[in-house]
Each structure stands twice: as structure tokens, then as C-alpha cells.
Design an enzyme around this catalytic site. Structure first.
Site, PDB file in Angstrom:
ATOM      1  N   ASN A   1       6.663  -5.244   8.500  1.00  0.00           N
ATOM      2  CA  ASN A   1       5.991  -4.370   9.464  1.00  0.00           C
ATOM      3  C   ASN A   1       6.187  -4.983  10.858  1.00  0.00           C
ATOM      4  OD1 ASN A   1       4.230  -2.905  11.008  1.00  0.00           O
ATOM      5  ND2 ASN A   1       2.408  -3.344   9.775  1.00  0.00           N
TER       6      ASN A   1
ATOM      7  N   ARG B   1       7.812  -0.632   7.181  1.00  0.00           N
ATOM      8  CA  ARG B   1       6.805   0.320   7.651  1.00  0.00           C
ATOM      9  C   ARG B   1       7.302   0.918   8.966  1.00  0.00           C
ATOM     10  NH1 ARG B   1       1.365  -0.673  10.782  1.00  0.00           N
ATOM     11  NH2 ARG B   1       0.575   1.447  10.688  1.00  0.00           N
TER      12      ARG B   1
ATOM     13  N   HIS C   1      -1.893   6.241   9.046  1.00  0.00           N
ATOM     14  CA  HIS C   1      -2.544   5.557   7.908  1.00  0.00           C
ATOM     15  C   HIS C   1      -2.246   6.266   6.578  1.00  0.00           C
ATOM     16  CE1 HIS C   1      -5.979   3.970  10.712  1.00  0.00           C
ATOM     17  NE2 HIS C   1      -5.027   3.065  10.607  1.00  0.00           N
TER      18      HIS C   1
ATOM     19  N   GLU D   1      -1.496  -1.582   1.491  1.00  0.00           N
ATOM     20  CA  GLU D   1      -0.364  -0.832   2.034  1.00  0.00           C
ATOM     21  C   GLU D   1       0.965  -1.483   1.658  1.00  0.00           C
ATOM     22  OE1 GLU D   1      -1.598   0.907   6.165  1.00  0.00           O
ATOM     23  OE2 GLU D   1      -2.869  -0.803   5.732  1.00  0.00           O
TER      24      GLU D   1
END
Ligand code: AMP
Length: 396
Positions: free
Chosen positions: A10, A88, A177, A382
Site C-alpha cells: 500500500n 492497494r 474502504h 484489508e
């Protein structure tokens, strides 16, 4: 087939968060963060399993430097068997409705979405490009924060603005999200013994960023964030909803520029702005106990606005199988959960105080009072969801 390993990355503008995910183990064999990239204080921190922590200073190191330092650590922790990389990506616009294998065409499409997320997508791309060069033999997959919400109906995603702004410039509600709301709604269905494809949930992801979501039969039907992650709930430093005329009011009366207003709404508002103290719920709860008026007010506004948003989201549900709390605050704050639920008495919601107090620090479970509608604390993950999405694409 032996259990596979996926590296989840990420990338922010000056940071890279990473986790090595093994499909058979809940604990990450390696995880950490590279911070302050591009500055003399650039540093890489990592942890193996739940044990040994280590750091390496990489003065003026950029994304590529950090990833190349990471490479041998990842290979070591994966026993030389790394199967792919999951990235991500914050904004996928209307182009991406699911995780997508990265190739030059997909990179160009993510780049074309950059005007919708000028702070996030270019930073994500920087990391993806560096990782694709360093891990050239591995498949790379992009997992989008917006993709889950592409199932919202038009009446939920359109703003009441001139049609051309949507048709020509993509001005609509996208939501974020998505990876977390999807993960926790699946877990909630498992915990409740229901099928995700035949259940309806309200979900509140409450971290530094906060959003609510209405999930029906495994699909997002509405969410509180919009064109950008500023819309909706009160957050750590973000205001959430304000009167759209605030911009012109501040410009007219105080002479503030767009940049100043933007910074105020994104960085100096929310819990931090209201309390005058901190964006961190832990600090605010402590200060409230000592009678700090700003902290007390910030928590009251946070919970009331959250309850209002959940009530609004209920318009998208045919029935309520449960309310889910997740994210750093949702998973750890019995106070926020009880104050929020207290505003939702018309839904019949009520908590069991002991169960509510028990669900902290990674402990999930049902916290509703006997006979009341289901309320679940579900720790989000996540990284695992991104790894699962990456693996699902490798299987095709
Ligand atoms: P996240 O962005 O999901 O890491 O969440 C960060 C937020 O969770 C911050 O506001 C933290 O203060 C909050 N948080 C973490 N632990 C606790 C706790 N024990 N009690 C209240 N808030 C917490």
C-alpha cells in the site's frame, strides 16, 4: 498445493505499508512500513510474525530503494516462494469493478483516473511501477478501494448536479474502504451462520478515515463517502459533511483560498478540529474522563453523526441482519459503540455491556443485548482480502 504467499503493498506519497500474507496462516510472516521516503529521515521498519522488530535507516531513500531493501526480507520470510503481489489502489473510477491483473493498459487506465484522486493514485502508481521492475517475474494485481461500491444504484451514486458534470467529468459518488466493508460483511455472515449472498448489513468502518456502508446479498448498495473520502462521517482530521456553501462563505468573509479551505477540511477538522486536542480517539477518551470539554464534544458529535449516517444507510436495506463495527475505533472503543447505538433506539438496537467491553484488541463477537438485533464487532483485515483477491486472479 502448498500454501501460497502474496506480498501486499500500500503505497502513499512518502510511505509504503506492506504485509506478507500466507493463505494458510492468519498471522503475517512479515509486515511493516517504510516512512518519510524521499527525506533524510527515510526509514524501513519491519516485524517477523509477532516477534522480532527491526529497522533500517535509508537516508533519502525513495520507493524503489525501500522495496529493494525489502526484497531479500520478503524472499526470506516466504522461504523463496512468493507467488504474486497485491497492490492497494485508492481510486478505480467507473473502469474497475473488481481486482485486476496489472499490465501496461491497466496502468494507463489507473493513470487516467488520477484527476479523481490526485493525492493517492499517483503515489500508488509510483509504488506499483517500482515493484513491477523489482519483482518482474511475478504477477501483480491492483485491488481498488472503490471497486466494491460500483454496485450502488444510480439513485445512490448521483449528486443533484447538472448532468454534464457526471457524463463529461465523472462527478458522482464513488465510495472508499470497499475492501474493508467487503471483508467484514463476509466475516459477519460467517459469524452469524448466514449466507453472505442472502443477508443485509450495516457496516461502520471507523479508523482515521471513517465510512458507513449498506451491504445487501454481498453487494454495496450505498456508502457515506463520495467523490472523495471527505464526504460523510466525522473522521480523525476530516470534517465529513458540511454545507457546500462553506467554501464561498469562508472565501467571502475571511478571504481564504481554495488551498487553505481544502487543508482545513482535510487536515485540521474532524475529531482534531472539534476537540482542539487530538485526532486520536484513545487520547480523546482519556481527556474526556478528565473532563476535557473539547474531547467530550468531539466524541458526542462523532457518535451522533455516525448514528445519523447508519439510519440513512438503512434506506438501502430490505431487512437488517446486523450492524458491524470495524476499524481501529470500531474494534476498540466500547464507548463509541454504546453511544452510537443509544441514538438508534428506534431500530430496537441495544448492547450487552459486558460483551461490548470484552470486544477490544482483536477480539470480535456479538455484542447485542438479549433479544435485540444483531450487533457485531468484526476485526477487519484489508491485507488478507487483497491477498485473497490476488490469489483468486492467479487461479484463472
Ligand atoms: P485505524 O486507522 O483503523 O488504524 O484506526 C485508528 C484510530 O483507532 C485512532 O483514532 C485510534 O485512536 C483508534 N483506536 C485504536 N485503539 C483504540 C482504543 N483502544 N480505544 C479507542 N480508540 C482506539
Amino acid at each position: 498445493m502448498p500454501a501460497r504467499n502474496i506480498l501486499v503493498i500500500n503505497c502513499g506519497s512518502s510511505s509504503i505499508k506492506f504485509a506478507l500474507v500466507n493463505e494458510a496462516h492468519s498471522q503475517f510472516p512479515l509486515s511493516g512500513i517504510a516512512e518519510r521516503l524521499g527525506s533524510p529521515d527515510a526509514v524501513l521498519h519491519w516485524q517477523r510474525g509477532s516477534g522480532e522488530r527491526d529497522s533500517l535507516i535509508i537516508p533519502n531513500g525513495d520507493h524503489r530503494t525501500a522495496l529493494s531493501q525489502l526484497l531479500p526480507l520478503v524472499q526470506g520470510a516466504a522461504g523463496g516462494k512468493l507467488h504474486g503481489i497485491g497492490h492497494r489502489v485508492v481510486h478505480g473510477g467507473e473502469l474497475f469493478t473488481a481486482a485486476t491483473r496489472l499490465d501496461p493498459k491497466v496502468l494507463a487506465a489507473i493513470n487516467a483516473t488520477a484527476p479523481l484522486a490526485p493525492l493517492h493514485n499517483p503515489a500508488n502508481l509510483q509504488g506499483i511501477e517500482a515493484a513491477m521492475k523489482l519483482f518482474a517475474n511475478l504477477p501483480h494485481v491492483a485491488v481498488f478501494d472503490t471497486a466494491f461500491h460500483q454496485t450502488m444504484p444510480e439513485h445512490a451514486y448521483r449528486y443533484a448536479l447538472p448532468d454534464s458534470l457526471y457524463r463529461e467529468h465523472g462527478v458522482r459518488r464513488y465510495g472508499f474502504h470497499g475492501t474493508s466493508h467487503r471483508f467484514v460483511s463476509r466475516r459477519a455472515a460467517e459469524m452469524a451462520g448466514l449466507s453472505v449472498g442472502d443477508s443485509s448489513w450495516l457496516s461502520a468502518h471507523l479508523g482515521n478515515g471513517c465510512s458507513t456502508c449498506a451491504i445487501v446479498n454481498g453487494q454495496s448498495r450505498d456508502t457515506s463517502m463520495g467523490l472523495t473520502p471527505l464526504e460523510g462521517l466525522v473522521m480523525g482530521t476530516r470534517s465529513g459533511d458540511v454545507d457546500p456553501n462553506l467554501h464561498s462563505h469562508l472565501h467571502r468573509t475571511l478571504g481564504w483560498s481554495l488551498e487553505e479551505i481544502d487543508r482545513m477540511l482535510n487536515r485540521d477538522s474532524g475529531l482534531k478540529g472539534l476537540s482542539g486536542l487530538s485526532n486520536d480517539m484513545r487520547s480523546l477518551e482519556k481527556a474526556r474522563e478528565q473532563g476535557h470539554a473539547g474531547a467530550t464534544l468531539a466524541i458526542e458529535v462523532f457518535c451522533y453523526r455516525l448514528a445519523k449516517s447508519l439510519a440513512a444507510m438503512s434506506c438501502a436495506l430490505p431487512q437488517l441482519d446486523g450492524l458491524i463495527f470495524t476499524g481501529g475505533i470500531g474494534e476498540n472503543s466500547p464507548l463509541v459503540r454504546s453511544k452510537t447505538v443509544a441514538h438508534l433506539r428506534l431500530f430496537g438496537l441495544s448492547l450487552d455491556n459486558e460483551a461490548n467491553a470484552r470486544c477490544v484488541r482483536g477480539v470480535g463477537g456479538a455484542i447485542q443485548a438479549y433479544g435485540a438485533p444483531r450487533v457485531l464487532v468484526v476485526p477487519t483485515n484489508e491485507e488478507r482480502q487483497i491477498a485473497l483477491d490476488t490469489l483468486a486472479l492467479l487461479d484463472h
